[in-house]
Design an enzyme around this catalytic site. Structure first.
Site, PDB file in Angstrom:
ATOM      1  N   ASP A   1     -21.787   9.444 -25.858  1.00 24.65           N
ATOM      2  CA  ASP A   1     -22.166   8.190 -26.740  1.00 24.65           C
ATOM      3  C   ASP A   1     -21.328   8.271 -28.091  1.00 24.65           C
ATOM      4  O   ASP A   1     -21.617   8.237 -29.209  1.00 24.65           O
ATOM      5  CB  ASP A   1     -23.743   8.567 -26.756  1.00 24.65           C
TER       6      ASP A   1
ATOM      7  N   LYS B   1     -16.742   6.857 -26.669  1.00 23.99           N
ATOM      8  CA  LYS B   1     -15.638   6.911 -26.037  1.00 23.99           C
ATOM      9  C   LYS B   1     -14.846   5.539 -25.682  1.00 23.99           C
ATOM     10  O   LYS B   1     -13.603   5.609 -25.892  1.00 23.99           O
ATOM     11  CB  LYS B   1     -15.757   8.115 -24.852  1.00 23.99           C
TER      12      LYS B   1
ATOM     13  N   ASN C   1     -24.557   6.691 -15.254  1.00 21.99           N
ATOM     14  CA  ASN C   1     -25.046   7.333 -16.055  1.00 21.99           C
ATOM     15  C   ASN C   1     -23.831   7.358 -17.575  1.00 21.99           C
ATOM     16  O   ASN C   1     -25.122   7.449 -18.521  1.00 21.99           O
ATOM     17  CB  ASN C   1     -25.396   9.098 -16.035  1.00 21.99           C
ATOM     18  N   ALA C   2     -22.808   6.775 -17.418  1.00 17.06           N
ATOM     19  CA  ALA C   2     -22.282   6.235 -18.601  1.00 17.06           C
ATOM     20  C   ALA C   2     -22.511   4.960 -18.804  1.00 17.06           C
ATOM     21  O   ALA C   2     -22.852   4.050 -18.271  1.00 17.06           O
ATOM     22  CB  ALA C   2     -20.836   6.824 -18.316  1.00 17.06           C
ATOM     23  N   GLY C   3     -22.606   5.021 -20.248  1.00 18.33           N
ATOM     24  CA  GLY C   3     -22.462   3.404 -21.027  1.00 18.33           C
ATOM     25  C   GLY C   3     -21.984   3.536 -21.664  1.00 18.33           C
ATOM     26  O   GLY C   3     -21.602   4.239 -23.138  1.00 18.33           O
ATOM     27  N   HIS C   4     -20.546   2.860 -21.832  1.00 12.76           N
ATOM     28  CA  HIS C   4     -19.500   2.986 -23.013  1.00 12.76           C
ATOM     29  C   HIS C   4     -19.690   1.290 -23.613  1.00 12.76           C
ATOM     30  O   HIS C   4     -19.199   0.686 -23.034  1.00 12.76           O
ATOM     31  CB  HIS C   4     -18.521   2.831 -22.121  1.00 12.76           C
ATOM     32  N   THR C   5     -19.833   1.510 -25.011  1.00 14.42           N
ATOM     33  CA  THR C   5     -19.242   0.055 -25.179  1.00 14.42           C
ATOM     34  C   THR C   5     -18.097   0.079 -26.252  1.00 14.42           C
ATOM     35  O   THR C   5     -17.775   0.355 -27.050  1.00 14.42           O
ATOM     36  CB  THR C   5     -21.102   0.251 -26.430  1.00 14.42           C
TER      37      THR C   5
ATOM     38  N   GLN D   1     -19.488  10.980 -20.468  1.00 15.56           N
ATOM     39  CA  GLN D   1     -20.195  12.218 -21.038  1.00 15.56           C
ATOM     40  C   GLN D   1     -19.855  13.736 -22.318  1.00 15.56           C
ATOM     41  O   GLN D   1     -18.716  12.688 -22.672  1.00 15.56           O
ATOM     42  CB  GLN D   1     -20.726  12.700 -20.121  1.00 15.56           C
TER      43      GLN D   1
ATOM     44  N   THR E   1     -30.429   3.821 -20.838  1.00 14.65           N
ATOM     45  CA  THR E   1     -31.561   3.695 -20.384  1.00 14.65           C
ATOM     46  C   THR E   1     -32.885   2.983 -21.589  1.00 14.65           C
ATOM     47  O   THR E   1     -34.165   2.943 -21.487  1.00 14.65           O
ATOM     48  CB  THR E   1     -32.421   5.307 -20.247  1.00 14.65           C
TER      49      THR E   1
ATOM     50  N   ARG F   1     -31.856   7.564 -28.776  1.00 16.33           N
ATOM     51  CA  ARG F   1     -31.099   9.407 -28.307  1.00 16.33           C
ATOM     52  C   ARG F   1     -31.715  10.137 -30.633  1.00 16.33           C
ATOM     53  O   ARG F   1     -32.366   9.556 -31.545  1.00 16.33           O
ATOM     54  CB  ARG F   1     -29.664   9.043 -29.584  1.00 16.33           C
TER      55      ARG F   1
HETATM   56  P1  GDP Z   1     -19.485   6.139 -25.508  1.00 14.60           P
HETATM   57  O1  GDP Z   1     -20.562   6.549 -24.210  1.00 14.60           O
HETATM   58  O2  GDP Z   1     -19.214   7.607 -25.692  1.00 14.60           O
HETATM   59  O3  GDP Z   1     -18.475   5.347 -25.049  1.00 14.60           O
HETATM   60  O4  GDP Z   1     -20.803   5.451 -27.007  1.00 14.60           O
HETATM   61  P2  GDP Z   1     -21.255   4.324 -26.200  1.00 14.60           P
HETATM   62  O5  GDP Z   1     -20.814   3.203 -26.378  1.00 14.60           O
HETATM   63  O6  GDP Z   1     -22.316   4.839 -25.270  1.00 14.60           O
HETATM   64  O7  GDP Z   1     -22.552   4.463 -27.860  1.00 14.60           O
HETATM   65  C1  GDP Z   1     -21.796   4.313 -29.529  1.00 14.60           C
HETATM   66  C2  GDP Z   1     -22.180   3.357 -30.064  1.00 14.60           C
HETATM   67  O8  GDP Z   1     -21.566   3.833 -31.450  1.00 14.60           O
HETATM   68  C3  GDP Z   1     -22.169   2.388 -28.950  1.00 14.60           C
HETATM   69  O9  GDP Z   1     -22.893   0.813 -29.586  1.00 14.60           O
HETATM   70  C4  GDP Z   1     -20.276   1.350 -29.763  1.00 14.60           C
HETATM   71  O10 GDP Z   1     -20.087   0.299 -30.142  1.00 14.60           O
HETATM   72  C5  GDP Z   1     -20.648   2.451 -31.188  1.00 14.60           C
HETATM   73  N1  GDP Z   1     -19.584   2.683 -32.254  1.00 14.60           N
HETATM   74  C6  GDP Z   1     -19.125   2.815 -32.149  1.00 14.60           C
HETATM   75  N2  GDP Z   1     -17.750   3.552 -32.653  1.00 14.60           N
HETATM   76  C7  GDP Z   1     -18.554   3.192 -34.069  1.00 14.60           C
HETATM   77  C8  GDP Z   1     -18.298   4.009 -35.725  1.00 14.60           C
HETATM   78  O11 GDP Z   1     -17.372   4.691 -36.057  1.00 14.60           O
HETATM   79  N3  GDP Z   1     -19.090   3.037 -36.523  1.00 14.60           N
HETATM   80  C9  GDP Z   1     -19.932   2.740 -35.651  1.00 14.60           C
HETATM   81  N4  GDP Z   1     -21.559   2.409 -36.971  1.00 14.60           N
HETATM   82  N5  GDP Z   1     -20.406   2.324 -34.202  1.00 14.60           N
HETATM   83  C10 GDP Z   1     -19.903   2.680 -33.484  1.00 14.60           C
HETATM   84  P1  IMO Z   2     -21.476   8.327 -22.383  1.00 14.37           P
HETATM   85  O1  IMO Z   2     -20.375   8.263 -21.003  1.00 14.37           O
HETATM   86  C1  IMO Z   2     -25.514  10.744 -22.908  1.00 14.37           C
HETATM   87  C2  IMO Z   2     -27.712  13.260 -20.226  1.00 14.37           C
HETATM   88  C3  IMO Z   2     -29.169  12.203 -19.560  1.00 14.37           C
HETATM   89  C4  IMO Z   2     -29.505  13.600 -19.371  1.00 14.37           C
HETATM   90  C5  IMO Z   2     -28.404  14.893 -18.721  1.00 14.37           C
HETATM   91  C6  IMO Z   2     -27.904  14.433 -16.768  1.00 14.37           C
HETATM   92  O2  IMO Z   2     -22.289   7.181 -21.999  1.00 14.37           O
HETATM   93  O3  IMO Z   2     -21.032   9.218 -23.327  1.00 14.37           O
HETATM   94  P2  IMO Z   2     -27.850  12.524 -15.568  1.00 14.37           P
HETATM   95  O4  IMO Z   2     -28.516  11.228 -14.986  1.00 14.37           O
HETATM   96  O5  IMO Z   2     -26.136  12.680 -15.138  1.00 14.37           O
HETATM   97  O6  IMO Z   2     -28.224  13.878 -14.348  1.00 14.37           O
HETATM   98  O7  IMO Z   2     -28.418  12.922 -16.814  1.00 14.37           O
HETATM   99  O8  IMO Z   2     -27.352  14.200 -19.294  1.00 14.37           O
HETATM  100  N1  IMO Z   2     -26.130  12.019 -19.166  1.00 14.37           N
HETATM  101  C7  IMO Z   2     -25.899  11.411 -20.851  1.00 14.37           C
HETATM  102  N2  IMO Z   2     -25.866  12.150 -22.296  1.00 14.37           N
HETATM  103  N3  IMO Z   2     -24.268  10.207 -22.966  1.00 14.37           N
HETATM  104  C8  IMO Z   2     -23.924  10.001 -21.326  1.00 14.37           C
HETATM  105  O9  IMO Z   2     -22.773   9.451 -21.086  1.00 14.37           O
HETATM  106  C9  IMO Z   2     -24.541  10.626 -20.670  1.00 14.37           C
HETATM  107  N4  IMO Z   2     -24.588  10.995 -19.189  1.00 14.37           N
HETATM  108  C10 IMO Z   2     -25.631  11.672 -19.175  1.00 14.37           C
HETATM  109  O10 IMO Z   2     -29.957  11.635 -20.465  1.00 14.37           O
HETATM  110  O11 IMO Z   2     -29.830  14.138 -20.843  1.00 14.37           O
HETATM  111 MG    MG Z   3     -22.712   6.231 -24.046  1.00 12.23          MG
END
Ligand code: GDP
Ligand code: IMO
Ligand code: MG
Length: 421
Positions: free
Chosen positions: A13, A16, A38-42, A221, A298, A302
């Site tokens: 998170d 990426k 399991n990944a969530g990329h925003t 991750q 989920t 965090r």
């Molecule tokens: P990822 O899993 O690494 O792609 O990251 P996530 O999408 O799970 O979580 C990152 C969160 O931070 C998302 O809601 C993004 O929209 C937000 N985000 C990304 N870069 C920035 C930033 O520079 N500032 C702020 N405030 N939010 C950001």
């Molecule tokens: P992105 O790509 C943050 C964490 C889970 C748990 C552990 C194992 O969005 O950064 P799993 O379901 O993979 O067996 O869970 O890994 N986890 C993450 N935490 N960002 C993620 O992906 C994750 N993918 C898995 O919360 O602690």
């Molecule tokens: Mg994520």
């Protein structure tokens, strides 16, 4: 243009998705090589927010997008993602799925629930998407691959071998799985819907490499969730490190040129396990509220804490970062003093490398360097020189401590809120 791996350097998170969306403009193909939904990329584009779990974030630039052999695929989730994108007017014609990718089956999710319950208070806090059991089956050679679900007879043959033991084990724990016939019918349908996207993605990538078309590899991750290099057992079930980009997509290691580490300006973690710089105070709460730190997959809150450079040095050692993208720097605005962990105390010892033993990690006391904060809103800054002096000093301190340059600075979720240094 060189091929680039974008990697989470902490516990996931880091942002990426935002980075990959942004950078993919300059690449021809974008590849996911490990993990699953399991990944969530925003990705935030103007007024619209998209949350992708499987499809590479390059899809918005209409690049060739690949789910490599190292990814585990829940076909239902992937098809739902197709729908979301199609409704948003984003084409998926250039999406390719490796024949070799493993498939998440219904019994994987049931089994993961049983395992997590059994762990009780020691549970890992997984996403319960079936990731661990699917990778376990891959390694123990009981998996089902994408090429199997694209061939009805092959799928049945495969399930006749692997399913009876799964069923017995699940039923012995008082749970139920769909029957073999039900799974065959459902997964054959998924296979039919996915078939036109399925190919040998390693061969496809060979063409890109031969014609020097640049490739972007999108990590999921973070390094501290890596099955080998994370804090075992509080990890995910795949290798999240740069090396996995080669194995998980079927390209030679020599074709990985740049390794961009995405570093969140503080640290977050979802799920269980040690977190040395965790803040269980109002600053931790503030980081969570201002940074909107809720799990994409989920919805869990965090855990938040200060930046930890001992952890990041370990990341650099294993991955050889060629540059850093520092994200969410805006979230630190308004905090009077900002701390960076530079080493730990363990009993009477000073530790400046990340230890391997869980019992030691659980007792680490972080040692901090304190820097003055800044009050200005930086979300509109477009150039490095627009940033307040204390903010620049924070970035420089990170570069000094890690000996890697911070080349990209993210000051907000939107594409345009990015500074290229
Ligand atoms: P990822 O899993 O690494 O792609 O990251 P996530 O999408 O799970 O979580 C990152 C969160 O931070 C998302 O809601 C993004 O929209 C937000 N985000 C990304 N870069 C920035 C930033 O520079 N500032 C702020 N405030 N939010 C950001
Ligand atoms: P992105 O790509 C943050 C964490 C889970 C748990 C552990 C194992 O969005 O950064 P799993 O379901 O993979 O067996 O869970 O890994 N986890 C993450 N935490 N960002 C993620 O992906 C994750 N993918 C898995 O919360 O602690
Ligand atoms: Mg994520």
């Amino acid at each position: 243009m060189k091929n680039t791996v974008v990697l989470g350097t902490q516990w996931g998170d880091e942002g990426k998705g935002k980075l990959v969306d942004l950078l993919s403009e300059n690449y021809e193909a974008v590849v996911r090589f490990q993990g699953g939904n399991n990944a969530g990329h925003t990705i935030v584009i103007g007024e619209n927010t998209y949350k992708l779990r499987l499809i590479p974030s390059g899809i918005f630039h209409q690049k060739t997008c690949i789910l490599g052999n190292g990814v585990v695929i829940d076909p239902k989730v992937l098809l739902e993602e197709f729908d979301i994108l199609q409704k948003a007017g984003v084409g998926i014609e250039k999406l390719y799925i490796s024949e070799r990718a493993q498939v998440i089956m219904p019994y994987h999710k049931v089994w993961e629930g049983i395992e997590e319950n059994h762990r009780g208070k020691n549970k890992i806090g997984t996403t319960l998407k079936g990731i661990g059991p699917c990778y376990s089956d891959k390694i123990s050679r009981n998996g089902v691959r994408i090429c199997d679900i694209c061939d009805k007879d092959q799928l049945r043959k495969r399930l006749e071998i692997v399913f009876p033991l799964k069923q017995k084990t699940i039923e012995a724990h008082g749970e139920m799985s769909p029957t073999l016939d039900e799974i065959c019918e459902q997964y054959t349908k998924y296979g039919e819907l996915l078939k036109k996207h399925v190919t040998s993605t390693s061969l496809l990538l060979e063409e890109y490499i031969a014609s020097k078309k640049p490739i972007l590899f999108e990590g999921a991750q973070g390094v501290f969730l890596d099955i080998d290099h994370g804090i075992y057992p509080f990890v995910t079930s795949s290798n999240t490190c740069a090396g996995a980009a080669s194995l998980g997509s079927g390209v030679p290691p020599s074709s990985l040129h740049n390794i961009v580490g995405v570093v969140k300006a503080y640290t977050t973690r979802v799920g269980g396990g040690p977190f040395p710089t965790e803040l269980e105070d109002e600053i931790g709460e503030r980081l969570g509220t201002v940074g909107q730190e809720f799990g994409t997959v989920t919805g869990r809150k965090r855990r938040c804490g200060w930046l930890d450079t001992v952890l990041l040095k370990c990341t650099h050692r294993i991955n050889g970062l060629t540059s850093i993208a520092l994200t969410k720097l805006d979230v630190l605005s308004g905090i009077e003093e900002i701390k960076i962990c530079t080493k730990y105390h363990y009993k009477d010892q000073v530790i400046d490398h990340f230890p391997n033993s869980l019992s030691i990690i659980e007792e680490l006391e972080p040692v901090y360097k304190t820097l003055p904060g800044w009050t200005e809103d930086i979300t509109m800054c477009k150039n490095f020189d627009d940033l307040p002096d204390n903010c620049k000093a924070y970035i420089k301190e990170i570069e000094l401590l890690l000996d890697v340059s911070v080349d990209i600075i993210s000051v907000g979720p939107e594409r345009s809120q990015t500074i290229f240094k």
